[in-house]
Design an enzyme around this catalytic site. Structure first.
Site, PDB file in Angstrom:
ATOM      1  N   ASP A   1       0.259  13.311  13.359  1.00 55.74           N
ATOM      2  CA  ASP A   1       0.072  11.885  13.637  1.00 55.74           C
ATOM      3  C   ASP A   1       0.728  10.988  12.592  1.00 55.74           C
ATOM      4  OD1 ASP A   1      -1.541  12.392  11.497  1.00 55.74           O
ATOM      5  OD2 ASP A   1      -3.420  11.751  12.431  1.00 55.74           O
TER       6      ASP A   1
ATOM      7  N   CYS B   1      -0.007  13.699   8.435  1.00 57.50           N
ATOM      8  CA  CYS B   1      -0.225  15.130   8.239  1.00 57.50           C
ATOM      9  C   CYS B   1      -0.045  15.583   6.789  1.00 57.50           C
ATOM     10  CB  CYS B   1       0.641  15.952   9.182  1.00 57.50           C
ATOM     11  SG  CYS B   1       2.386  15.501   9.163  1.00 57.50           S
TER      12      CYS B   1
ATOM     13  N   HIS C   1       6.766  17.175  10.243  1.00 55.73           N
ATOM     14  CA  HIS C   1       5.372  17.646  10.247  1.00 55.73           C
ATOM     15  C   HIS C   1       5.062  18.631   9.117  1.00 55.73           C
ATOM     16  CE1 HIS C   1       1.426  18.367  11.815  1.00 55.73           C
ATOM     17  NE2 HIS C   1       1.641  19.665  11.864  1.00 55.73           N
TER      18      HIS C   1
END
Length: 265
Positions: free
Chosen positions: A82, A85, A259
Site C-alpha cells: 500500500d 510497506c 514493494h
C-alpha cells in the site's frame, strides 16, 4: 449571446479535469480495497514456493533469483503493498526481533525519545506528535519476555495502531532528513528543498520510499537493515545492500519493484 449560451452548456476544462481526477481517485480506492481484501497488513510466515508461483515457470531471471534467496533465507513474511510497506516491514521485523533478543530495547527506546526531541526542536506541534509517539511507545512497551509473535501480529493487523506506527516512522525519517539537510540535499533532485521533499515524498501515507528514506530511518534509530533486491537485472543473483554500509544487519527485507517484504534466515 448564442455563443455564450453554447459555451455555458459545455463542461469546462477544469470540470473535465475534476471528473477525471474523481475517476482516478475512485480507481485508486478500488485497488486499495482489492489489496486490503486479499492481503493482511502483516501476513503469516510463508515458504518461498508461494513466491515461485507468482512468476512463470519459464521466467528464468526471477526463478533463478528465488533459488538464490532460498540459499540464504528460510521464510518470508508479506506486508500489504500500500506504499507503506517499507515502514511497516521495518517496524514489525524489528519489534519481532526484540521477542528473541531484547538487549537492544533500552538503546532503541532512547533513540525514539531523542528523535521526538529533535522533532519538537524542528517545530512539530507536541499535541499532534505525541499521539503518534505514545502509540509507538505503547506498542514497544507490550514487548516482554512472554509476548508471543501472534500478539504482535494482532497489533500490526489493527489498522489504527499499525498506521500510527507507520506515520510516526515517516515523521522520524522526515525529521532526520531535515536535521541533516546539508548532507542529504545533494541527493534530492528536481530543485526541491529537503523540507519540500519531506512534505511531498516522506511524510504522506501511501507514498513509496526510496534509498533516502531507508538511509535516514536506519541512521536515526540505529537499526541496521539488509535489503535484498530482486529485479530483472541479469546475473541470477539477488543484490544486497546494507544500511548503513558495513553494519551487521538486525533485520532483512526483500525488495521487488515497488514493494518490501520481510525475510528470515
Amino acid at each position: 449571446s448564442d455563443l455564450r449560451s453554447a459555451m455555458a452548456k459545455q463542461p469546462s476544462v477544469l470540470e473535465d479535469a475534476f471528473n477525471l481526477d474523481e475517476k482516478t481517485l475512485a480507481q485508486v480506492e478500488k485497488i486499495k480495497r482489492e489489496i486490503s481484501d486479499t492481503c493482511e497488513l502483516v501476513g503469516d510466515k510463508d515458504d518461498f514456493c508461494s513466491l515461485e508461483k507468482e512468476y512463470a515457470h519459464d521466467d528464468n531471471i526471477y526463478q533463478a533469483k528465488i533459488q538464490d534467496l532460498k540459499s540464504k533465507y528460510s521464510k518470508l513474511r508479506r506486508t500489504r503493498g500500500d506504499g507503506n510497506c517499507f515502514f511497516r516491514a521495518f517496524a514489525f521485523a524489528y519489534m519481532e526481533s526484540l521477542l528473541y533478543d531484547s538487549s537492544d530495547l533500552t538503546r532503541f527506546r532512547d533513540a525514539i525519545v531523542k528523535a521526538r526531541e529533535s522533532l519538537v526542536a524542528l517545530g512539530y506541534p507536541t499535541f499532534t506528535l505525541d499521539d503518534f509517539h505514545d502509540t509507538f511507545m505503547a506498542t514497544l512497551d507490550q514487548i516482554t519476555p512472554t509476548t508471543t509473535v501472534e500478539a504482535l501480529i494482532k497489533t500490526f493487523r489493527d489498522a489504527g495502531t499499525s498506521d500510527y506506527i507507520v506515520c510516526y516512522l515517516r515523521i522520524v525519517t522526515s525529521g532526520y532528513l531535515q536535521t541533516n539537510a546539508e548532507f542529504f540535499q545533494a541527493f534530492v533532485d528536481e530543485g526541491k528543498t529537503i523540507k519540500e521533499y519531506c512534505s511531498e515524498e516522506v511524510e504522506p501515507m501511501y507514498v513509496e520510499c526510496d534509498h533516502l528514506h531507508i538511509t535516514a530511518l536506519t541512521s536515526a534509530l540505529g537499526v541496521p537493515v539488509r535489503v535484498q533486491y530482486m529485479d530483472r537485472a541479469e546475473g541470477g543473483h539477488v543484490n544486497q545492500h546494507d544500511f548503513p554500509e558495513g553494519a551487521p544487519p538486525r533485520i532483512h527485507l526483500l525488495y521487488r519493484p515497488g514493494h518490501y517484504d520481510i525475510l528470515y534466515q
